[in-house]
Design an enzyme around this catalytic site. Structure first.
Site, PDB file in Angstrom:
ATOM      1  N   ASN A 193       0.828  -1.211   0.000  1.00 37.22           N
ATOM      2  CA  ASN A 193       0.000   0.000   0.000  1.00 37.22           C
ATOM      3  C   ASN A 193       0.856   1.252   0.000  1.00 37.22           C
ATOM      4  O   ASN A 193       1.901   1.305   0.637  1.00 37.22           O
ATOM      5  CB  ASN A 193      -0.928   0.001   1.222  1.00 37.22           C
ATOM      6  N   ASP A 226      -0.656   4.179   0.855  1.00 41.42           N
ATOM      7  CA  ASP A 226      -1.481   5.159   1.567  1.00 41.42           C
ATOM      8  C   ASP A 226      -0.867   5.679   2.869  1.00 41.42           C
ATOM      9  O   ASP A 226      -1.353   6.649   3.451  1.00 41.42           O
ATOM     10  CB  ASP A 226      -2.893   4.593   1.837  1.00 41.42           C
ATOM     11  N   HIS A 279       5.768  -0.484  -2.746  1.00 49.40           N
ATOM     12  CA  HIS A 279       5.285   0.298  -3.887  1.00 49.40           C
ATOM     13  C   HIS A 279       5.369   1.807  -3.661  1.00 49.40           C
ATOM     14  O   HIS A 279       4.745   2.581  -4.384  1.00 49.40           O
ATOM     15  CB  HIS A 279       3.842  -0.120  -4.235  1.00 49.40           C
ATOM     16  N   CYS A 291      11.743  14.212  -8.275  1.00 52.21           N
ATOM     17  CA  CYS A 291      11.965  14.974  -9.503  1.00 52.21           C
ATOM     18  C   CYS A 291      12.350  14.037 -10.647  1.00 52.21           C
ATOM     19  O   CYS A 291      13.238  13.194 -10.480  1.00 52.21           O
ATOM     20  CB  CYS A 291      13.075  15.991  -9.242  1.00 52.21           C
ATOM     21  N   CYS A 329      16.326  15.267 -11.519  1.00 53.77           N
ATOM     22  CA  CYS A 329      17.478  15.024 -10.631  1.00 53.77           C
ATOM     23  C   CYS A 329      17.192  13.965  -9.574  1.00 53.77           C
ATOM     24  O   CYS A 329      18.093  13.556  -8.851  1.00 53.77           O
ATOM     25  CB  CYS A 329      17.930  16.325  -9.962  1.00 53.77           C
ATOM     26  N   CYS A 336      16.289  21.755  -8.946  1.00 53.40           N
ATOM     27  CA  CYS A 336      16.688  21.913 -10.348  1.00 53.40           C
ATOM     28  C   CYS A 336      15.572  22.450 -11.242  1.00 53.40           C
ATOM     29  O   CYS A 336      15.783  22.669 -12.429  1.00 53.40           O
ATOM     30  CB  CYS A 336      17.188  20.577 -10.905  1.00 53.40           C
ATOM     31  N   THR A 344      -4.734  -8.961   0.250  1.00 53.01           N
ATOM     32  CA  THR A 344      -4.146  -8.803  -1.082  1.00 53.01           C
ATOM     33  C   THR A 344      -4.650  -9.907  -2.004  1.00 53.01           C
ATOM     34  O   THR A 344      -4.813 -11.052  -1.577  1.00 53.01           O
ATOM     35  CB  THR A 344      -2.596  -8.778  -1.049  1.00 53.01           C
ATOM     36  N   ASN A 359      -8.578 -12.821   4.418  1.00 48.89           N
ATOM     37  CA  ASN A 359      -9.217 -12.206   3.248  1.00 48.89           C
ATOM     38  C   ASN A 359     -10.663 -12.715   3.196  1.00 48.89           C
ATOM     39  O   ASN A 359     -10.898 -13.911   3.362  1.00 48.89           O
ATOM     40  CB  ASN A 359      -8.462 -12.635   1.973  1.00 48.89           C
ATOM     41  N   ALA A 384      -9.972  -7.898   7.775  1.00 46.90           N
ATOM     42  CA  ALA A 384      -8.730  -7.751   8.539  1.00 46.90           C
ATOM     43  C   ALA A 384      -8.952  -7.010   9.861  1.00 46.90           C
ATOM     44  O   ALA A 384      -8.401  -7.393  10.894  1.00 46.90           O
ATOM     45  CB  ALA A 384      -7.702  -6.997   7.695  1.00 46.90           C
TER      46      ALA A 384
HETATM   47  P1  OAD Z   1      -6.293  -5.780  -4.721  1.00 44.37           P
HETATM   48  O1  OAD Z   1      -7.312  -4.716  -4.927  1.00 44.37           O
HETATM   49  O2  OAD Z   1      -5.785  -6.507  -5.903  1.00 44.37           O
HETATM   50  O3  OAD Z   1      -6.858  -6.861  -3.703  1.00 44.37           O
HETATM   51  C1  OAD Z   1      -7.491  -6.480  -2.518  1.00 44.37           C
HETATM   52  C2  OAD Z   1      -7.816  -7.734  -1.736  1.00 44.37           C
HETATM   53  O4  OAD Z   1      -8.309  -7.342  -0.459  1.00 44.37           O
HETATM   54  C3  OAD Z   1      -8.893  -8.615  -2.386  1.00 44.37           C
HETATM   55  O5  OAD Z   1      -8.429  -9.952  -2.408  1.00 44.37           O
HETATM   56  C4  OAD Z   1     -10.085  -8.459  -1.429  1.00 44.37           C
HETATM   57  O6  OAD Z   1     -10.852  -9.660  -1.345  1.00 44.37           O
HETATM   58  C5  OAD Z   1      -9.388  -8.178  -0.118  1.00 44.37           C
HETATM   59  N1  OAD Z   1     -10.197  -7.431   0.878  1.00 44.37           N
HETATM   60  C6  OAD Z   1     -11.204  -6.559   0.677  1.00 44.37           C
HETATM   61  N2  OAD Z   1     -11.656  -6.084   1.833  1.00 44.37           N
HETATM   62  C7  OAD Z   1     -10.923  -6.661   2.820  1.00 44.37           C
HETATM   63  C8  OAD Z   1     -10.906  -6.568   4.251  1.00 44.37           C
HETATM   64  N3  OAD Z   1     -11.742  -5.759   4.906  1.00 44.37           N
HETATM   65  N4  OAD Z   1     -10.016  -7.316   4.931  1.00 44.37           N
HETATM   66  C9  OAD Z   1      -9.148  -8.144   4.264  1.00 44.37           C
HETATM   67  N5  OAD Z   1      -9.114  -8.259   2.931  1.00 44.37           N
HETATM   68  C10 OAD Z   1      -9.976  -7.533   2.208  1.00 44.37           C
HETATM   69  O7  OAD Z   1      -5.092  -5.093  -3.907  1.00 44.37           O
HETATM   70  P2  OAD Z   1      -3.568  -5.523  -3.810  1.00 44.37           P
HETATM   71  O8  OAD Z   1      -3.436  -7.002  -3.766  1.00 44.37           O
HETATM   72  O9  OAD Z   1      -2.977  -4.729  -2.718  1.00 44.37           O
HETATM   73  O10 OAD Z   1       0.113  -1.603  -7.110  1.00 44.37           O
HETATM   74  O11 OAD Z   1      -3.023  -4.996  -5.186  1.00 44.37           O
HETATM   75  C11 OAD Z   1      -1.651  -5.141  -5.440  1.00 44.37           C
HETATM   76  C12 OAD Z   1      -1.147  -3.959  -6.215  1.00 44.37           C
HETATM   77  O12 OAD Z   1      -1.940  -3.797  -7.388  1.00 44.37           O
HETATM   78  C13 OAD Z   1      -1.303  -2.635  -5.516  1.00 44.37           C
HETATM   79  O13 OAD Z   1      -0.239  -2.375  -4.603  1.00 44.37           O
HETATM   80  C14 OAD Z   1      -1.251  -1.674  -6.633  1.00 44.37           C
HETATM   81  C15 OAD Z   1      -2.126  -2.388  -7.628  1.00 44.37           C
HETATM   82  O14 OAD Z   1      -1.822  -2.158  -8.899  1.00 44.37           O
HETATM   83  C16 OAD Z   1       0.574  -0.457  -7.611  1.00 44.37           C
HETATM   84  O15 OAD Z   1      -0.101   0.554  -7.649  1.00 44.37           O
HETATM   85  C17 OAD Z   1       1.966  -0.576  -8.112  1.00 44.37           C
END
Ligand code: OAD
Length: 221
Positions: free
Chosen positions: A85, A87, A102, A110, A113, A132, A170, A195, A213
């Protein structure tokens, strides 16, 4: 501990995939908006997207899931938090050393630079680089870019050493982060997933806790 967008869902931050995922903005998929190509071709639009997200985040606070993990860090000698994340909510909750694979939406750098700028509290696209005069871009890893040097390596070595690996919120689809639980499992760790939905990783897990979570994490540890 590897966290993804789902741990911030209960704080009001939309996930990308899964139920209620914010997969599009202004008719464009997030993979297109958050890409190295977009930075080259339309940095203004990239800033519009990240300003939108920073504006939304200004209203969001850590939830009991983030807070539980900050408490685990204080409680256990050997604990590593790795997050996908951007955030910054783990830090706000009190985690001192999250490995932010990430990047962080509250920083920019920048394009000329490379100097880093703290943009927390800056509501709109920040000014140009104070050193710069080059343009700034968000300090986040976009599709088509490498992870920050050393961060993944640090996370990978902890994954190899750990006894227990938690994967929280995730979809485990984006590499190389998604490789970490696999590395941990292959190195003998007990793998736990938290999840509400099944993921690509579920079949590899020793234990899948189906739920939110913010409800489950405070009950463990
Ligand atoms: P995703 O949006 O792909 O997955 C979110 C996961 O969280 C899903 O499997 C949901 O089921 C689960 N979820 C939803 N609510 C939840 C809760 N209250 N408690 C637990 N789980 C819950 O997000 P990421 O796997 O983080 O990268 O995505 C990976 C990367 O893809 C991100 O870091 C971002 C994106 O592109 C970049 O921006 C480089």
């Amino acid at each position: 501990m590897l966290t993804g967008a789902g741990i911030s869902a209960e704080s009001g931050v939309p996930t990308f995939r899964g139920r209620d995922g914010l997969s599009m903005w202004k008719g464009m998929p997030f993979e297109v908006l958050s890409s190295s190509r977009m930075v080259r071709e339309d940095l203004d639009e990239v800033w519009a997207w990240f300003d939108f997200r920073r504006g939304h985040l200004a209203e969001c606070k850590p939830n009991p899931g983030h807070i539980a993990l900050a408490e685990w860090e204080a409680k256990f000698d050997e604990f590593t938090l790795v997050t996908q994340n951007i955030d910054g909510l783990h830090r706000v909750a009190g985690s001192f050393e999250p490995i932010e694979l990430h990047g962080n939406i509250h920083r920019a750098y920048c394009v000329e630079c490379g100097e880093r700028h703290d943009i927390s509290g800056v509501p709109h696209e920040p000014d140009i680089c104070r050193s710069c005069g080059g343009r700034l871009r968000p300090d986040v890893v976009l599709f088509g870019e490498m992870l920050p040097t050393g961060e993944f390596e640090r996370a990978e070595s902890r994954a190899r050493e750990c006894d227990m690996f938690f994967v929280v919120g995730t979809s485990a689809l984006v590499y190389p982060a998604a490789a970490l639980p696999v590395i941990a499992k292959q190195s003998g760790a007990f793998l736990v997933e938290i999840n509400p939905e099944q993921t690509e990783l579920s079949r590899l897990c020793d234990l899948s806790l189906r739920g939110e979570a913010g409800e489950i994490l405070p009950l463990i540890g």
